[in-house]
Write an enzyme that holds these catalytic residues in place. Structure first.
Site, PDB file in Angstrom:
ATOM      1  N   ASP A   1       0.966  -1.107   0.007  1.00  0.00           N
ATOM      2  CA  ASP A   1       0.004   0.139   0.152  1.00  0.00           C
ATOM      3  C   ASP A   1       0.810   1.262  -0.077  1.00  0.00           C
ATOM      4  O   ASP A   1       2.125   1.100   0.554  1.00  0.00           O
ATOM      5  CB  ASP A   1      -0.881  -0.010   1.355  1.00  0.00           C
ATOM      6  CG  ASP A   1      -2.216   0.843   1.212  1.00  0.00           C
ATOM      7  OD1 ASP A   1      -3.331   0.331   1.061  1.00  0.00           O
ATOM      8  OD2 ASP A   1      -1.984   2.295   1.173  1.00  0.00           O
TER       9      ASP A   1
ATOM     10  N   ARG B   1      -0.896   2.753   7.271  1.00  0.00           N
ATOM     11  CA  ARG B   1      -1.840   1.560   7.161  1.00  0.00           C
ATOM     12  C   ARG B   1      -1.175   0.346   7.132  1.00  0.00           C
ATOM     13  O   ARG B   1      -1.501  -0.658   7.830  1.00  0.00           O
ATOM     14  CB  ARG B   1      -2.510   1.742   5.788  1.00  0.00           C
ATOM     15  CG  ARG B   1      -3.795   0.829   5.923  1.00  0.00           C
ATOM     16  CD  ARG B   1      -4.983   1.425   4.775  1.00  0.00           C
ATOM     17  NE  ARG B   1      -6.134   1.646   5.481  1.00  0.00           N
ATOM     18  CZ  ARG B   1      -7.250   1.655   4.915  1.00  0.00           C
ATOM     19  NH1 ARG B   1      -7.363   1.293   3.450  1.00  0.00           N
ATOM     20  NH2 ARG B   1      -8.375   1.954   5.339  1.00  0.00           N
TER      21      ARG B   1
ATOM     22  N   THR C   1     -15.968   8.211  -6.298  1.00  0.00           N
ATOM     23  CA  THR C   1     -16.789   8.869  -7.461  1.00  0.00           C
ATOM     24  C   THR C   1     -15.868  10.230  -7.565  1.00  0.00           C
ATOM     25  O   THR C   1     -15.114  10.721  -6.853  1.00  0.00           O
ATOM     26  CB  THR C   1     -17.972   9.396  -6.788  1.00  0.00           C
ATOM     27  OG1 THR C   1     -18.724   7.976  -6.282  1.00  0.00           O
ATOM     28  CG2 THR C   1     -18.852  10.006  -7.794  1.00  0.00           C
TER      29      THR C   1
ATOM     30  N   CYS D   1     -20.003   1.501  -1.227  1.00  0.00           N
ATOM     31  CA  CYS D   1     -19.936   0.937  -2.575  1.00  0.00           C
ATOM     32  C   CYS D   1     -21.561   1.129  -3.257  1.00  0.00           C
ATOM     33  O   CYS D   1     -21.464   1.617  -4.572  1.00  0.00           O
ATOM     34  CB  CYS D   1     -19.891  -0.812  -2.301  1.00  0.00           C
ATOM     35  SG  CYS D   1     -18.393  -1.235  -2.222  1.00  0.00           S
TER      36      CYS D   1
ATOM     37  N   LYS E   1     -22.092   4.604  -4.748  1.00  0.00           N
ATOM     38  CA  LYS E   1     -20.785   5.148  -5.678  1.00  0.00           C
ATOM     39  C   LYS E   1     -21.141   3.874  -6.965  1.00  0.00           C
ATOM     40  O   LYS E   1     -21.033   4.426  -8.066  1.00  0.00           O
ATOM     41  CB  LYS E   1     -19.508   4.547  -5.393  1.00  0.00           C
ATOM     42  CG  LYS E   1     -18.480   4.301  -6.093  1.00  0.00           C
ATOM     43  CD  LYS E   1     -16.993   4.335  -5.577  1.00  0.00           C
ATOM     44  CE  LYS E   1     -16.809   2.904  -4.695  1.00  0.00           C
ATOM     45  NZ  LYS E   1     -16.578   2.070  -5.518  1.00  0.00           N
TER      46      LYS E   1
ATOM     47  N   ARG F   1     -18.073   5.316   6.035  1.00  0.00           N
ATOM     48  CA  ARG F   1     -18.186   5.932   4.566  1.00  0.00           C
ATOM     49  C   ARG F   1     -19.518   5.741   4.248  1.00  0.00           C
ATOM     50  O   ARG F   1     -20.163   4.850   4.197  1.00  0.00           O
ATOM     51  CB  ARG F   1     -17.188   5.165   3.932  1.00  0.00           C
ATOM     52  CG  ARG F   1     -15.765   5.389   4.009  1.00  0.00           C
ATOM     53  CD  ARG F   1     -15.029   4.314   3.188  1.00  0.00           C
ATOM     54  NE  ARG F   1     -15.080   3.092   3.337  1.00  0.00           N
ATOM     55  CZ  ARG F   1     -14.302   2.227   2.845  1.00  0.00           C
ATOM     56  NH1 ARG F   1     -13.492   2.717   1.780  1.00  0.00           N
ATOM     57  NH2 ARG F   1     -14.285   0.968   2.851  1.00  0.00           N
TER      58      ARG F   1
HETATM   59  C1  UDX Z   1     -11.501  -0.549  -2.575  1.00  0.00           C
HETATM   60  C2  UDX Z   1     -12.516   0.182  -3.759  1.00  0.00           C
HETATM   61  O1  UDX Z   1     -13.037   1.465  -3.212  1.00  0.00           O
HETATM   62  C3  UDX Z   1     -13.445  -0.805  -4.117  1.00  0.00           C
HETATM   63  O2  UDX Z   1     -14.218   0.171  -5.327  1.00  0.00           O
HETATM   64  C4  UDX Z   1     -13.398  -1.667  -4.441  1.00  0.00           C
HETATM   65  O3  UDX Z   1     -14.513  -2.656  -4.757  1.00  0.00           O
HETATM   66  C5  UDX Z   1     -12.389  -2.518  -3.685  1.00  0.00           C
HETATM   67  O4  UDX Z   1     -11.316  -1.537  -3.250  1.00  0.00           O
HETATM   68  P1  UDX Z   1     -11.758  -0.757   0.038  1.00  0.00           P
HETATM   69  O5  UDX Z   1     -10.655  -1.588   0.169  1.00  0.00           O
HETATM   70  O6  UDX Z   1     -12.900  -0.627   0.808  1.00  0.00           O
HETATM   71  O7  UDX Z   1     -12.431  -0.778  -1.665  1.00  0.00           O
HETATM   72  O8  UDX Z   1     -10.949   0.907  -0.083  1.00  0.00           O
HETATM   73  P2  UDX Z   1      -9.979   1.597   0.913  1.00  0.00           P
HETATM   74  O9  UDX Z   1     -10.130   0.917   2.395  1.00  0.00           O
HETATM   75  O10 UDX Z   1      -9.765   2.644   0.808  1.00  0.00           O
HETATM   76  O11 UDX Z   1      -8.437   0.677   0.468  1.00  0.00           O
HETATM   77  C6  UDX Z   1      -7.645   1.011  -0.740  1.00  0.00           C
HETATM   78  C7  UDX Z   1      -6.231   1.156  -0.414  1.00  0.00           C
HETATM   79  O12 UDX Z   1      -5.613   1.385  -1.494  1.00  0.00           O
HETATM   80  C8  UDX Z   1      -5.929   2.367   0.769  1.00  0.00           C
HETATM   81  O13 UDX Z   1      -5.315   1.698   1.734  1.00  0.00           O
HETATM   82  C9  UDX Z   1      -4.840   3.164  -0.314  1.00  0.00           C
HETATM   83  O14 UDX Z   1      -3.828   3.570   0.642  1.00  0.00           O
HETATM   84  C10 UDX Z   1      -4.443   2.254  -1.199  1.00  0.00           C
HETATM   85  N1  UDX Z   1      -3.897   2.792  -2.443  1.00  0.00           N
HETATM   86  C11 UDX Z   1      -4.475   3.578  -3.112  1.00  0.00           C
HETATM   87  C12 UDX Z   1      -2.519   2.534  -2.952  1.00  0.00           C
HETATM   88  O15 UDX Z   1      -2.054   1.457  -2.168  1.00  0.00           O
HETATM   89  N2  UDX Z   1      -2.232   2.934  -3.941  1.00  0.00           N
HETATM   90  C13 UDX Z   1      -2.924   3.977  -4.774  1.00  0.00           C
HETATM   91  O16 UDX Z   1      -2.403   4.448  -5.792  1.00  0.00           O
HETATM   92  C14 UDX Z   1      -4.138   4.400  -4.431  1.00  0.00           C
HETATM   93  C1  UDX Z   2     -22.224  -4.152   0.005  1.00  0.00           C
HETATM   94  C2  UDX Z   2     -22.624  -5.574  -0.626  1.00  0.00           C
HETATM   95  O1  UDX Z   2     -23.657  -6.363   0.170  1.00  0.00           O
HETATM   96  C3  UDX Z   2     -21.430  -6.288  -1.121  1.00  0.00           C
HETATM   97  O2  UDX Z   2     -21.728  -7.641  -1.732  1.00  0.00           O
HETATM   98  C4  UDX Z   2     -20.481  -5.533  -1.715  1.00  0.00           C
HETATM   99  O3  UDX Z   2     -19.308  -6.400  -1.858  1.00  0.00           O
HETATM  100  C5  UDX Z   2     -20.066  -4.329  -1.168  1.00  0.00           C
HETATM  101  O4  UDX Z   2     -21.443  -3.615  -0.655  1.00  0.00           O
HETATM  102  P1  UDX Z   2     -21.717  -3.566   2.221  1.00  0.00           P
HETATM  103  O5  UDX Z   2     -21.732  -2.101   1.877  1.00  0.00           O
HETATM  104  O6  UDX Z   2     -20.524  -3.623   3.168  1.00  0.00           O
HETATM  105  O7  UDX Z   2     -21.595  -4.491   1.262  1.00  0.00           O
HETATM  106  O8  UDX Z   2     -22.950  -3.960   3.385  1.00  0.00           O
HETATM  107  P2  UDX Z   2     -24.307  -4.270   3.393  1.00  0.00           P
HETATM  108  O9  UDX Z   2     -24.578  -5.314   4.338  1.00  0.00           O
HETATM  109  O10 UDX Z   2     -24.658  -4.656   1.891  1.00  0.00           O
HETATM  110  O11 UDX Z   2     -25.128  -2.993   3.735  1.00  0.00           O
HETATM  111  C6  UDX Z   2     -25.250  -1.762   2.925  1.00  0.00           C
HETATM  112  C7  UDX Z   2     -26.026  -0.765   3.466  1.00  0.00           C
HETATM  113  O12 UDX Z   2     -27.606  -1.259   3.369  1.00  0.00           O
HETATM  114  C8  UDX Z   2     -25.966  -0.514   5.139  1.00  0.00           C
HETATM  115  O13 UDX Z   2     -25.946   0.736   5.468  1.00  0.00           O
HETATM  116  C9  UDX Z   2     -27.077  -1.377   5.555  1.00  0.00           C
HETATM  117  O14 UDX Z   2     -27.477  -0.781   7.123  1.00  0.00           O
HETATM  118  C10 UDX Z   2     -28.154  -1.141   4.557  1.00  0.00           C
HETATM  119  N1  UDX Z   2     -29.197  -2.306   4.571  1.00  0.00           N
HETATM  120  C11 UDX Z   2     -28.939  -3.454   4.594  1.00  0.00           C
HETATM  121  C12 UDX Z   2     -30.493  -1.721   4.808  1.00  0.00           C
HETATM  122  O15 UDX Z   2     -30.819  -0.632   5.032  1.00  0.00           O
HETATM  123  N2  UDX Z   2     -31.365  -2.583   4.719  1.00  0.00           N
HETATM  124  C13 UDX Z   2     -31.422  -3.928   4.582  1.00  0.00           C
HETATM  125  O16 UDX Z   2     -32.385  -4.731   4.370  1.00  0.00           O
HETATM  126  C14 UDX Z   2     -30.009  -4.303   4.313  1.00  0.00           C
END
Ligand code: UDX
Ligand code: UDX
Length: 458
Positions: free
Chosen positions: A36, A41, A93, A275, A278, A345
């Protein structure tokens, strides 16, 4: 020890970290390295205090770290020394220029592709883990295969479907693993290499393969469908509040139709997380790009209803508390976007806090895991906000409680004790329908559930 395969993941985030920990755990014969750009981190991944809270994650990291799982900042060495490279950098985004507020910002992604090209001394399989707009692999291919050399790259799409809070279980027992490839001989061979890795613990019939574009698209469509169900039930919750129907009863009756199914039908204060919004906006942008305006409008409404649900929650508080919140103390139960995670987030709590502050309310936030992130989210926001870990202390002197996250701990609190320390009349706005409404009403609270008749004493 000689490892069979050397696997790298660029991006040690919510997705990259747990996914690689699981691969290392299930495949002791392979070496997994996570790199990373953010040194702090990586330092946290190498410490006892991991950068993300995820039930079960500590155990698998402890079992593998230093054996076949490594966290490092050496991106150059990582690219050079590994044959399979997962890319899990963030794709937020776009906030500027064309597509601002909708399209995915691919700058980190492209930068990573260029780094892979620069440091590779042997052929690689590059795996898209990040959620990306359809056809991103084409851009990646163009960058990676720009200079004709003996080093070649096969690109696979292997989207992640884990949900936060249940990530370890989702990784251990996935509904499906999806791997998309280019339909060429080397594409198929690369795909088989990845299938073999997952087959160490995932039954073969759950590992599905497709062309690369279907795989890229399936990820955003899955998220769009899940979010659409939540917006559908939330839209109906507004109607329930007007008609004395009960959203829990409606949701149960509808969900028992096996063609519909019962999951993702819990009415709430709105969905959050990194997610859903976005990915839907990404889908909307794609549709617009291809001139499919009706399709774009259809999906955009899922996001609009989500916004509407949060605004409705605020207006309900305002109108039931005599049309003024100025100077009133409101306690938020939960700031995380869902239970069992410290992640905030896109949490509805962020928007709700800001709106309540605009109304000049005083906010007390309590959450078992997310207070650190809550403080960061609200840094620089004007108004009175405090952060109190103990919910009993947090509610003291408050006029109202707003339940924003469905943490189990809020279900079984001593509401009699809570009521006794609050300012009267005391109200509960249950944005998650997790509290025993009748009991709280009997104690003396005015109770405002979501999608159910209010229980009030006045
Ligand atoms: C990310 C994406 O947001 C999501 O769309 C995808 O499905 C999975 O990867 P997430 O792991 O939740 O999701 O993101 P985040 O926790 O922000 O981690 C991304 C990491 O990439 C950060 O630790 C950041 O420092 C790192 N990064 C970013 C690099 O190592 N190199 C870069 O150029 C940019
Ligand atoms: C989601 C998808 O489930 C996962 O497959 C993908 O890889 C990443 O995005 P995540 O965002 O981690 O995962 O959580 P999820 O459990 O899906 O909940 C998303 C949001 O929906 C939360 O704010 C949750 O509270 C809300 N939610 C979920 C509701 O309001 N009602 C429901 O019945 C279920």
């Amino acid at each position: 020890m000689i490892f069979k395969k050397n696997i790298l993941c660029i991006g040690a985030g919510y997705v990259g970290g747990p996914t690689m920990a699981m691969i290392a755990y299930k495949c002791p014969q392979h070496r997994v390295t996570v790199v990373d750009i953010n040194p702090s981190r990586i330092a946290e991944w190498n410490s006892d205090d991991l950068p993300i809270y995820e039930p079960g994650l500590d155990e698998i990291v402890r079992a593998t770290r230093g054996k076949n799982l490594f966290f490092s900042t050496d991106i150059e060495g990582g690219i050079r020394d590994n044959d399979i490279i997962f890319v899990s950098v963030n794709t937020p985004t776009k906030t500027f220029g064309a597509g601002a507020g909708m399209a995915a910002d691919l700058q980190y992604w492209e930068k990573t592709a260029r780094q892979i090209l620069q440091y590779s001394q042997s052929s690689k399989i590059v795996v898209e883990k990040s959620t990306l707009p359809v056809k991103t692999a084409l851009a990646m291919e163009k960058i990676l295969n720009y200079t004709k050399s003996s080093v070649s790259f096969d690109i696979l799409s292997n989207p992640e479907f884990l949900a936060e809070g249940s990530a370890i279980n989702d990784l251990d027992n996935p509904d499906r693993i999806l791997i998309g490839c280019r339909e060429t001989e080397s594409g198929y061979a690369a795909r088989e290499t990845l299938v073999e890795i997952y087959a160490n613990w995932v039954p073969r019939e759950k590992i599905i393969t497709s062309n690369i574009w279907s795989s890229e698209l399936s990820k955003i469509v899955s998220n769009a469908f899940l979010a659409q169900r939540i917006s559908s039930i939330n839209a109906i919750s507004a109607l329930c509040e007007k008609t004395d129907a009960d959203i829990t009863e409606v949701s149960r009756a509808v969900g028992m139709d096996s063609r519909i199914g019962s999951k993702y039908l819990s009415a709430s204060v709105g969905f959050g997380g990194s997610c859903f919004k976005k990915d839907i906006l990404n889908l909307v942008y794609l549709c617009q790009h291809y001139g499919l305006h009706e399709v774009a409008d259809y999906w955009e409404n899922v996001v609009r209803i989500n916004q509407y649900q949060q605004e409705r929650f605020i207006l309900n508080m305002l109108t039931t508390m005599f049309n003024t919140l100025a100077g009133k103390k409101i306690c938020l139960f939960g700031f995380a976007f869902k239970a069992n995670t410290s992640d905030t987030r896109e949490s509805p709590a962020i928007y709700i806090t800001k709106r309540l502050l605009e109304e000049k309310a005083e906010i007390v936030i309590t959450d078992p895991k997310a207070l650190k992130n809550a403080k960061a989210d609200l840094a620089g926001v004007e108004g009175k906000v405090s952060f109190v870990e103990d919910p009993y202390k947090a509610v003291e002197g408050c006029h109202a409680i707003a339940v924003l996250t469905e943490w189990d701990v809020y279900r079984n609190l001593d509401f009699q004790k809570i009521f006794s320390t609050m300012t009267k009349p005391a109200s509960i706005f249950d944005g998650r329908n997790i509290i025993d409404h009748k009991r709280c009403f009997d104690i003396g609270f005015n109770v405002y559930p979501t999608g159910k008749p209010a229980l009030t004493h006045t």
